[in-house]
Design an enzyme around this catalytic site. Structure first.
Site, short mmCIF file in Angstrom:
data_model
loop_
_atom_site.label_atom_id
_atom_site.label_comp_id
_atom_site.label_asym_id
_atom_site.label_seq_id
_atom_site.Cartn_x
_atom_site.Cartn_y
_atom_site.Cartn_z
N ASP A 53 64.01 83.43 50.59
CA ASP A 53 63.63 84.23 51.76
C ASP A 53 62.20 84.76 51.66
O ASP A 53 61.96 85.96 51.78
CB ASP A 53 64.59 85.43 51.93
CG ASP A 53 66.03 84.95 51.96
OD1 ASP A 53 66.26 83.83 52.43
OD2 ASP A 53 66.90 85.69 51.48
N TRP A 192 24.04 60.05 31.28
CA TRP A 192 23.54 58.68 31.35
C TRP A 192 23.81 57.99 30.00
O TRP A 192 23.60 58.59 28.94
CB TRP A 192 22.03 58.69 31.64
CG TRP A 192 21.45 57.30 31.63
CD1 TRP A 192 21.54 56.38 32.63
CD2 TRP A 192 20.74 56.67 30.56
NE1 TRP A 192 20.92 55.21 32.24
CE2 TRP A 192 20.42 55.36 30.98
CE3 TRP A 192 20.35 57.09 29.29
CZ2 TRP A 192 19.72 54.47 30.17
CZ3 TRP A 192 19.66 56.19 28.48
CH2 TRP A 192 19.35 54.90 28.92
N ASP A 359 17.59 41.62 39.98
CA ASP A 359 17.60 43.08 39.96
C ASP A 359 16.30 43.63 40.53
O ASP A 359 15.57 42.96 41.26
CB ASP A 359 17.88 43.57 38.51
CG ASP A 359 18.60 44.90 38.48
OD1 ASP A 359 17.93 45.95 38.58
OD2 ASP A 359 19.84 44.91 38.35
N ARG A 436 12.16 59.86 37.83
CA ARG A 436 11.77 58.44 37.82
C ARG A 436 10.73 58.17 38.92
O ARG A 436 10.81 57.17 39.62
CB ARG A 436 12.99 57.54 38.01
CG ARG A 436 12.85 56.21 37.30
CD ARG A 436 13.88 55.20 37.77
NE ARG A 436 13.88 54.01 36.93
CZ ARG A 436 14.32 52.82 37.30
NH1 ARG A 436 14.83 52.64 38.48
NH2 ARG A 436 14.28 51.80 36.48
N LYS A 469 23.86 44.55 44.61
CA LYS A 469 24.02 45.69 43.68
C LYS A 469 23.25 46.85 44.30
O LYS A 469 22.04 46.78 44.47
CB LYS A 469 23.43 45.32 42.32
CG LYS A 469 23.42 46.47 41.31
CD LYS A 469 22.85 45.98 39.97
CE LYS A 469 22.61 47.11 38.99
NZ LYS A 469 21.93 46.63 37.77
N ASP A 471 22.02 50.49 44.03
CA ASP A 471 21.72 51.47 42.98
C ASP A 471 21.40 52.85 43.57
O ASP A 471 21.11 52.99 44.76
CB ASP A 471 20.52 50.94 42.17
CG ASP A 471 20.60 51.33 40.70
OD1 ASP A 471 21.25 52.34 40.38
OD2 ASP A 471 19.97 50.63 39.89
N ASN A 473 19.31 56.03 41.69
CA ASN A 473 18.79 56.35 40.36
C ASN A 473 18.28 57.77 40.12
O ASN A 473 17.54 58.00 39.17
CB ASN A 473 17.68 55.36 40.00
CG ASN A 473 18.26 54.08 39.42
OD1 ASN A 473 19.22 54.14 38.65
ND2 ASN A 473 17.72 52.94 39.80
N CYS A 519 26.21 51.27 41.87
CA CYS A 519 25.52 51.56 40.62
C CYS A 519 24.77 52.85 40.84
O CYS A 519 24.37 53.16 41.95
CB CYS A 519 24.56 50.41 40.32
SG CYS A 519 23.50 50.68 38.87
N ASP A 541 24.65 51.96 32.06
CA ASP A 541 23.48 51.23 31.59
C ASP A 541 23.59 50.94 30.10
O ASP A 541 22.82 50.15 29.56
CB ASP A 541 22.20 52.05 31.83
CG ASP A 541 21.65 51.82 33.23
OD1 ASP A 541 22.11 50.88 33.90
OD2 ASP A 541 20.77 52.59 33.65
C1 GLA Z 1 19.27 51.47 37.07
C2 GLA Z 1 20.45 50.54 36.92
C3 GLA Z 1 20.02 49.34 36.12
C4 GLA Z 1 18.86 48.65 36.79
C5 GLA Z 1 17.71 49.62 37.01
C6 GLA Z 1 16.63 49.01 37.87
O1 GLA Z 1 18.94 52.07 35.87
O2 GLA Z 1 21.53 51.18 36.36
O3 GLA Z 1 21.10 48.45 35.96
O4 GLA Z 1 19.30 48.10 38.01
O5 GLA Z 1 18.16 50.81 37.65
O6 GLA Z 1 15.59 49.86 38.11
#
Ligand code: GLA
Length: 746
Positions: A53, A192, A359, A436, A469, A471, A473, A519, A541
């Protein structure tokens, strides 16, 4: 129907024979959660598992009651599932049961919300409960989907402003209330190059958990958490797993109260989040997947793997054999041209590889990572025949062709930034933090998404591309949107994420046959949300095989092997400097979506020969390695971490591939047997042992009972260095030992 409603007891029972969730309309109109987890008989009332209740908190304020959607400020002082700021500034809601429906299958989500789905209505049933706060008109639709044959319940929530004034959603989570706190919390954390290491801590009163405020789910913590009992192993005793189907800022935590109950909650991180809802507007909360198992953490993984692989991932590649790829990144970095890539592709083809991936470095003036992100224009200095000319030549060799992109980013040194500096995230008058040498585009702005859909779409359309792929970053700093007013900046991160999803949706819709791999500096956005668009992800990576044992083990707690990109790279390894034998590297990477990340033209003939043997070994067993049931046998997080073992088992049990790895050799080891799992105890199996990929080291017959209860001896005469006779076993180096076992039912 796996969901029943009793008009008499006001209880719903979601039960598929493997798990049960029981909910009830409490006396005060709120929805109570009476039970979740172990399967229970359908029919009896479970009312005794909740308060009798319950008319709302009164005398005993703060006493634990299990709720479906706890709100703040009403006497339940644990963390809430839903915080809505009402027009008067208060956050109290009185969410009263209004109605419910039970539907076969799972209603579709709004297009840009990643979520599980059904291909056939028979695969699941969904309970939808509508709740209304009379004072404000705030309406909440709760969804509970139970999948047939799986111990997974997908929780959904939609918030609709049914009132006449604006309200603001400040927090919205999928929650699970459990009656005790005798649990150990398992999280996947790292950074990372060492993503998703397994961390465990026994629950204590208070809040404990993980989260991200980076704009993406991140490498530091993963939006997957688990609970295990002290006695829980990989295949026995109770466990829970919970995954958030979302890729942005998140919070995943357990809150233990004074009475030692546990509330799990997973959702968008509430820090800085505020989502205004004007009258009539709705907000869809990210889906949460809760998996219960009475068969250990392995049972939780089985349940989540199945759902993510089969009913979260989409598109033609969902259950299809994934190609063995070679990616040029570690082989060339930015230093390549048409001829060099064709040479690499030719060498790759010669070794049996099926997909060549170009890549970073093919666009703008991208000779290093200082410039050109945002300028998705082919660099004709490197590729005079364009991506199209290159792709055609590579494909003429008999390979598929793939391309790297990083759509969400811009370098200050780029034509895009010079033309649209305001598209990069930042706060006027303040310095933008670079990482970066790049900035992040505001994906919450439709014109940014349009530009990327057009410019990247044009490149993809210009060439016969089979794989992308994608990415990401860097993380987001100085979060701010130039196009949102001051009182709506709380939408920024979620809008970013939704814009990113929108771009994925547009590109995957325009190019439906392309295999997408996500990625993010390796595995910094490895989450269930991304799987909706990209069925596989670059796991890390860090391609060092020893490190990868831990990374792949940890990742496998929540995610299927078919989602884990795993490559063999050159030695010394570029992340750790370690030297490992090439067959050891392959033996680890094969328990993932297999590939290579090196320059095949720089390899000695003996290594190329080894790769040829590896690829043919993998391709022959690809079905079981990519889509089999992944069973963890020995943890690299246990003891000194020197050993790891796991296996992949065909769904029909007819075949398995098991692996045992030993990183460092120790003399005079004790007797040791590796017990396999999941086989048929009554069946006979032929076991073939591989210690290199050129030829098996031996083979024998065993019963399933023997293999599971006694186990494989992993101590046959070891090869000894220094010319000591070793019974003819090829010397493989004393460290970095592995054995693969092909197990085939007779
Ligand atoms: C990141 C990805 C890598 C590669 C670089 C390219 O670090 O994880 O596999 O593609 O970027 O700049």
């Amino acid at each position: 129907m796996t969901i029943t409603w009793s008009a008499e007891t006001h209880e719903w029972h979601l039960a598929n024979g493997r798990t049960s969730w029981v909910l009830r309309v409490l006396e005060n109109g709120w929805i109570g959660l009476l039970h979740a987890g172990a399967p229970m008989a359908v029919g009896p009332s479970y009312r005794h598992l909740g308060p009798a209740d319950f008319a709302g908190f009164d005398n005993r304020v703060g006493e634990p009651v299990g709720f479906a959607v706890p709100v703040p400020g009403v006497g339940d002082f644990r963390v809430p599932a839903l915080v809505v700021e009402n027009p008067d500034g208060s956050t109290v809601l009185d969410l009263q049961y209004r109605s419910h429906r039970i539907v076969a299958g799972k209603p579709a989500q709004p297009a840009l919300t990643p979520a599980t789905y059904c291909d056939d209505a028979a695969e699941a049933d969904t309970l939808e409960i509508t709740l209304i706060d009379a004072l404000t008109g705030v309406t909440v639709v709760l969804g509970f989907t139970l999948f047939a044959g799986a111990t997974v319940v997908a929780r959904n929530m939609q918030i609709v402003n049914g009132g006449a004034e604006r309200v603001v959603v400040r927090g919205a989570f999928g929650t699970l209330d459990l009656p005790d706190a005798d649990w150990t919390l398992v999280t996947l954390s790292g950074t990372w190059a060492r993503e998703r290491a397994v961390y465990e801590r026994a629950l204590v009163p208070g809040r404990q958990g993980v989260g991200s405020l980076r704009g993406g789910s991140g490498a530091e913590h993963n939006p997957f958490i688990a609970l295990r009992r002290a006695a829980t192993t990989e295949d026995a005793c109770e466990a829970w797993g919970a995954a958030l189907v979302y890729s942005g800022n998140f919070l995943a935590e357990a809150d233990v109260d004074a009475f030692h109950t546990t509330r799990l909650r997973l959702g968008i991180h509430p820090d800085g989040f505020a989502w205004p809802l004007d009258p009539g507007a709705a907000f869809t909360v990210p889906e949460t997947l809760f998996a219960w198992s009475g068969e250990g953490l392995g049972g939780v993984s089985d349940a989540l793997h199945g759902i993510m692989r089969d009913r979260l991932a989409r598109g033609p590649w969902r259950n299809k054999a994934r190609p063995v790829l070679l990616n040029n990144w570690e082989g060339t970095y930015f230093n390549f041209n048409h001829e060099r890539i064709v040479e690499m592709a030719r060498a790759a083809k010669d070794m049996g590889i099926e997909l060549f991936v170009l890549d970073d470095g093919w666009f703008g003036r991208r000779d290093d990572d200082h410039r050109s992100l945002g300028d998705w224009v082919i660099d004709r200095r490197k590729l005079p025949a364009g991506v199209d000319g290159l792709a055609r030549e590579v494909k003429a060799l008999g390979l598929l062709f793939g391309l790297w992109i990083e759509p969400e980013m811009v370098n200050p040194d780029s034509d895009l930034f010079r033309a649209h500096p305001d598209w990069a995230i930042g706060i006027p008058g303040r310095k933008r933090t670079e990482s970066r040498q790049q900035l992040v585009l505001d994906m919450g702005r439709p014109e940014v998404v349009d530009y990327l859909a057009d410019s990247i779409g044009e490149v993809i359309a210009s060439a016969p591309i089979d794989y992308i792929k994608w990415d990401w970053n860097r993380f987001i700093t100085e979060p701010f949107s130039l196009v949102l007013p001051a009182d709506r900046q709380g939408e920024f991160f979620h809008r970013y994420n939704t814009g990113m999803y929108e771009l994925y949706e547009r590109l995957t819709t325009r190019f439906p046959s392309i295999l997408f791999e996500s990625c993010a500096s390796g595995g910094a956005r490895f989450d269930a949300g991304m799987l909706f668009w990209a069925p596989q992800a670059w796991t890390s990576d860090d391609t060092d095989a020893v490190e990868r044992l831990r990374i792949q083990w940890g990742t496998s707690l929540g995610y299927p092997v078919s989602s884990m990109g795993a490559h063999v790279s050159a030695v010394p390894n570029h992340q750790t400097g370690r030297l490992t034998p090439i067959d050891f590297r392959a033996a680890v990477a094969m328990f993932g979506v297999f590939g290579y990340e090196l320059d095949p033209t720089a390899m000695p003939a003996s290594d190329r020969e080894a790769v040829r043997a590896q690829v043919s070994f993998y391709v022959e067993r690809r079905e079981v390695l990519q889509y089999g049931r992944f069973l963890r046998l020995r943890s690299p997080f246990a003891g000194d971490g020197n050993e790891t073992a796991w296996m992949s088992l065909a769904p029909d049990g007819s075949r398995a591939v098991a692996a045992h790895y030993r990183v460092l050799q120790h003399p005079m080891r004790s007797r040791d047997r590796l017990r396999l799992r999941g086989l048929d105890a009554a069946a006979r199996y032929r076991v073939t042992v591989w210690r290199s990929f050129d030829a098996p080291a031996g083979s024998f017959e065993r019963g399933g009972d023997d293999l599971m209860s006694v186990g494989l001896s992993i101590e046959p005469p070891e090869p000894m260095p220094g010319g000591i006779p070793n019974d003819g076993v090829r010397f493989l180096g004393s460290d970095f030992n592995f054995r693969l076992y092909d197990v085939v039912r007779l």
